[in-house]
Design a protein around this motif. Structure first.
Motif, short mmCIF file in Angstrom:
data_model
loop_
_atom_site.label_atom_id
_atom_site.label_comp_id
_atom_site.label_asym_id
_atom_site.label_seq_id
_atom_site.Cartn_x
_atom_site.Cartn_y
_atom_site.Cartn_z
N GLU A 95 4.27 -1.73 -1.40
CA GLU A 95 3.70 -2.89 -0.13
C GLU A 95 3.70 -1.72 1.07
OE1 GLU A 95 5.70 -6.12 1.03
OE2 GLU A 95 5.70 -7.36 -1.01
N ARG A 106 -1.07 -6.52 5.42
CA ARG A 106 0.21 -6.13 4.44
C ARG A 106 -0.71 -5.94 3.34
NH1 ARG A 106 5.43 -6.43 4.69
NH2 ARG A 106 5.41 -8.01 6.55
N GLN A 108 -0.72 -4.76 -1.56
CA GLN A 108 0.11 -3.87 -2.86
C GLN A 108 -0.73 -3.38 -2.44
OE1 GLN A 108 3.21 -5.32 -3.49
NE2 GLN A 108 3.16 -3.95 -5.47
N GLU A 127 -4.44 -4.21 -3.33
CA GLU A 127 -4.29 -5.76 -3.60
C GLU A 127 -3.86 -6.55 -2.07
OE1 GLU A 127 -3.99 -7.17 -7.48
OE2 GLU A 127 -2.73 -6.35 -7.64
N MET A 129 -2.12 -8.97 0.68
CA MET A 129 -1.19 -10.18 0.75
C MET A 129 -1.60 -11.34 1.98
SD MET A 129 2.03 -7.54 -0.37
CE MET A 129 2.85 -8.85 -0.50
N GLU A 130 -1.49 -10.30 3.33
CA GLU A 130 -1.50 -11.33 4.47
C GLU A 130 -2.10 -10.30 5.65
OE1 GLU A 130 1.95 -12.96 6.07
OE2 GLU A 130 2.64 -11.13 5.31
#
Length: 876
Positions: A95, A106, A108, A127, A129-130
């Protein structure tokens, strides 16, 4: 992305990237980036552009870690990339939080080795995440900035209320564990602990710290806790590895504070070449160059240059605090393309408020990799002591959002601050600035701290040597003043009227003493009436437990002195006595000057809004202040020396007052005793003289009654000798002093007496120098010598008719008391060999023996010549 072309499945693995064309990469969900061996971007998908908010054409061909994402230039990201490039294989997921995109993200990250266009690359798949916020406090500051509509100054002390030692978060490049110091049970941890351990049941909170950290490290911690060597900023530093992350090495740093054991864990570079690691040789050479610097400015320049070379910051400043905690950049070393120079600029104390200075005094260094990174929150155990964790000594403590905004306004991202502690006091800071995020490895940070400490020691050496020389010179002046005090019954005249005065202290141009309602002034000072009013103000203003007052801006503290600021902008005053009746005062003149500030010092902070009371200033443009009413500041040792002199004056004055009455009585008694002694001495001398005259008269009577010529001659010579001593006593009795005699007058009287005794036909021609005072002992010896020589001249140099003439001369030789006695006759001179001892030989009788004895007694010399008569010269 054309709607007719559906996106590829998100499960496409990294091995398939090698075979995908650029348009197929664009159809992948998330972002895909290809980096060549040097880290240059060779492929950048549309998804990467959307996520990172960067157009493809702006990033292709650029270094991802240096130009595009410098915040990723850390061991946890670029370190993985470099290690995989060396191994030729890489497949890791982790992360990562991208800051300021414009909103933190955030994600990946998958990092895998592959190929693109036939060349080896490292694929990055990102990718989302948030999206994140920076935290309530940082978000509040950002919101307040957006609503700021005015730039009026506010109370800068509001900054000092910010609890910067308990931020509740750390910077994201480290992981933190907090444990109870007694039980070593985990009480809190940072939310990014999964970077080093896998979370599993039971929960981490409340578990022994030994379940997380290597056993060898825990044992070392226990030993240090038992020895009491983990508090007061001391720490335990060890390299550790974690079973779940065996490919990486970490630096674990533990310290004890406020009852908690705090452990910070930071991933280290795999090899020194990956990041800028300072070697021991680099540090030693830099310290050697510091030792060669002879001046403070020279040492500061060397320190700035060497620390920039070690750390790689674009600019390094040596920032010095003044007595009011305003700062000044006294040295600077910067990259050629760094346009904004801060050298010589001053900054108000509110830029580094009191609580920040307190932290710098305790925790010596602070490094910020990325100003825009998202802080990592700390999670505490519920039901336990929920007091905020004090991160005073934590190396990765997150920073105040107000300070981070200050850095943004200054155009700085990555930064460094290392305390310069001189003689236990915060002297200044070694500050590093970088326009982009900038990572400094732990070993290099330690080397920069060591070099800063070496600079602090060099400053202390240089300053101590300068202060020692100044203090010694002033102590010498103080010593002369105190000696003058001990020799005088008037301490005011002793301090103001001698060769050495109060003006010789402290580079003052005016000085004075106020004693009661009297002011005695020397040099350039306000009028006596004004000085007396200043003394009244000092007595009323200075607290009773203080004996000294100093100000380099006196007219601000005491506006009534405004008309005299040209001579009294600086004042140093010391009370002499507990009643404050007496003061010693020194004045310094106004020194008009120009001070260049980094921004308007009248607006050190600006008004905020909502929950944010203050915001940092935005402008750092040069702002020139014309300063008036200021004098050169007084040094602390000068105030201490003024108090010391005042105490010496008090002691001398009190002793003088106690002794004056005693001395007055003793003096009167001594004068009475001296008068009695003088009376007694004169009475004794008078009686001795009378006795000698009686003896002489008796000898003369005996002489007249004896028929034998030889016996008569012996009586005559003896009578003459007694008479010579009597003449000396007579001169002594008539003189003002009892230890000296006027030799000329004595010899003159003696020769007249000898001529009378010799009878008719004998005469003495006298040439004497009157007022020639000689010690009593020397006068007696010379008188006896003169008696022998004149008597012998009458005896042996007589003419056929029985008469004779003798010349006697008495004169001084020099300013040191030397005299010359000369006795010459008009006879036939002395025969050859007259001084050789033989039976009845001339020159060997009692008279000459007496002369030689007297010569030896007063260390005198006798010279004899025939010219044509005998001529005797005595030099004494």
């Amino acid at each position: 992305m054309p709607p007719s072309e559906p996106p590829l499945e998100s499960g496409t693995n990294g091995a398939d990237f090698d075979a995908l064309a650029p348009d197929e990469l664009d159809r992948l969900e998330g972002g895909v980036i290809a980096l060549d061996e040097a880290g240059t971007i060779v492929a950048f998908s549309d998804g990467a552009s959307d996520l990172l908010k960067l157009p493809r054409e702006a990033v292709l061909g650029r270094d991802y870690f240096q130009d595009v994402m410098p915040a990723a230039n850390v061991p946890a990201f670029r370190g993985r990339f470099l290690a995989g490039a060396r191994r030729g294989s890489l497949d890791e997921r982790f992360e990562y939080v991208f800051g300021r995109l414009p909103q933190p993200l955030r994600a990946q990250v998958q990092m895998r080795r592959g190929a693109f266009a036939g060349n080896p690359v490292t694929w990055l798949r990102i990718e989302a995440m948030e999206t994140l916020g920076y935290g309530a406090r940082r978000d509040a500051v950002v919101s307040a900035i957006g609503r700021r509509v005015r730039a009026e100054p506010v109370d800068p002390s509001l900054c000092e209320r910010e609890p910067i030692h308990i931020p509740g978060s750390i910077q994201p490049n480290a992981v933190l564990f907090a444990a109870d110091a007694a039980t070593l049970l985990v009480t809190a941890f940072s939310t990014n602990v999964t970077e080093v351990v896998d979370l599993s049941d039971p929960p981490l909170l409340g578990r022994p710290l030994g379940d997380v950290l290597p056993a060898s490290y825990i044992e070392a911690v226990k030993v240090r806790l038992a020895n009491g060597t983990l508090d007061d900023g001391r720490s335990l530093r060890r390299r550790v590895r974690f079973p779940e992350r065996s490919e990486a090495s970490y630096l674990a740093v533990a310290h004890l504070h406020a009852g908690r054991l705090i452990v910070e864990i930071e991933r280290e570079p795999d090899i020194a070449d990956d990041f800028r690691l300072a070697s021991q040789t680099d540090t030693e050479l830099a310290v050697a160059r510091l030792r060669d610097a002879e001046t403070l400015v020279g040492a500061a320049r060397v320190a700035a240059s060497e620390i920039r070379a070690l750390t790689g910051f674009e600019a390094v400043l040596v920032y010095r605090f003044d007595s009011d905690w305003n700062g000044e950049a006294v040295a600077e070393d910067k990259a050629p393309n760094w346009s904004r120079s801060l050298l010589g600029l001053r900054f108000p104390a509110s830029d580094i408020p009191a609580q920040a200075r307190a932290l710098y005094t305790k925790a010596k260094s602070r490094f910020v990799i990325d100003r825009d990174s998202v802080p990592v929150a700390l999670v505490g155990a519920p039901g336990t002591d929920n007091a905020p964790i004090d991160l005073t000594f934590a190396q990765h403590r997150s920073l105040s959002p107000i300070h981070l905004e200050y850095q943004r306004n200054l155009g700085v991202n990555g930064s460094m601050s290392i305390s310069i502690m001189v003689d236990g006091r915060l002297w200044g800071l070694m500050i590093g600035h970088h326009r982009r995020p900038h990572y400094v490895p732990p070993e290099t940070r330690a080397a920069a701290t060591v070099l800063t400490d070496a600079f602090a020691m060099r400053v202390q050496e240089i300053e101590s040597r300068r202060l020692w020389a100044e203090r010694q010179a002033h102590l010498d002046v103080e010593g002369r003043l105190v000696r003058s005090l001990t020799r005088s019954d008037d301490f005011v005249s002793a301090l103001t009227g001698g060769v050495t005065t109060l003006l010789h202290l402290f580079d003052s141009t005016g000085a004075g003493i106020v004693s009661g309602e009297r002011a005695t002034l020397i040099g350039r000072a306000p009028p006596a009436e004004a000085v007396l009013e200043i003394a009244v103000w000092l007595r009323e203003t200075v607290p009773q437990d203080q004996t000294c007052f100093e100000s380099s801006n006196f007219t601000t503290a005491y506006p009534a002195a405004g008309p005299y600021r040209e001579v009294a902008s600086g004042l140093l005053a010391a009370f002499v006595d507990d009643g404050r009746e007496t003061l010693l005062m020194w004045f310094r003149p106004e020194m008009p000057s120009t001070v260049t500030w980094g921004g308007d010092p009248r607006k050190p902070v600006l008004a905020g809004s909502g929950s944010v009371a203050v915001l940092p200033r935005r402008s750092f443009e040069r702002w020139v202040e014309e300063r008036t009413g200021h004098a050169n500041p007084w040094a602390e040792w000068q105030s201490n020396l003024a108090v010391s002199l005042a105490e010496a004056v008090e002691g001398v004055v009190l002793r003088q007052r106690r002794k004056i009455d005693e001395l007055t009585g003793l003096l009167a008694e001594k004068e009475r005793l001296l008068a009695q002694k003088d009376l007694l001495s004169r009475e004794i001398d008078h009686r001795v003289k009378n006795s000698l005259q009686i003896v002489s008269a008796f000898l003369q009577m005996q002489r007249r009654q004896i028929a034998d010529a030889a016996a008569r001659q012996a009586f005559a010579e003896t009578s003459a000798r007694v008479m010579s001593v009597a003449r000396v006593h007579d001169s002594l009795y008539q003189a003002d002093r009892v230890d000296e005699v006027d030799l000329g007058v004595t010899i003159e009287s003696l020769c007249k007496d000898l001529a009378g005794l010799a009878g008719d036909g004998h005469s003495v021609d006298l040439t004497v120098e009157r007022g020639m005072m000689v010690p009593y002992r020397k006068a007696v010896a010379l008188s006896l010598i003169a008696t022998e020589l004149v008597t012998n001249a009458f005896k042996y140099a007589s003419t056929p008719t029985g008469g004779g003439r003798v010349e006697v001369t008495v004169s001084s030789l020099n300013d040191e008391g030397g005299v010359q006695l000369k006795v010459c006759d008009d006879g036939g001179g002395l025969p050859d060999g007259w001084a050789e001892p033989k039976s009845n030989g001339q020159g060997s009788g009692l008279g000459m023996k007496l002369i030689r004895a007297m010569l030896d007694q007063i260390n005198a010399r006798l010279d004899v010549v025939n010219n044509p008569g005998a001529c005797f010269t005595i030099t004494a």
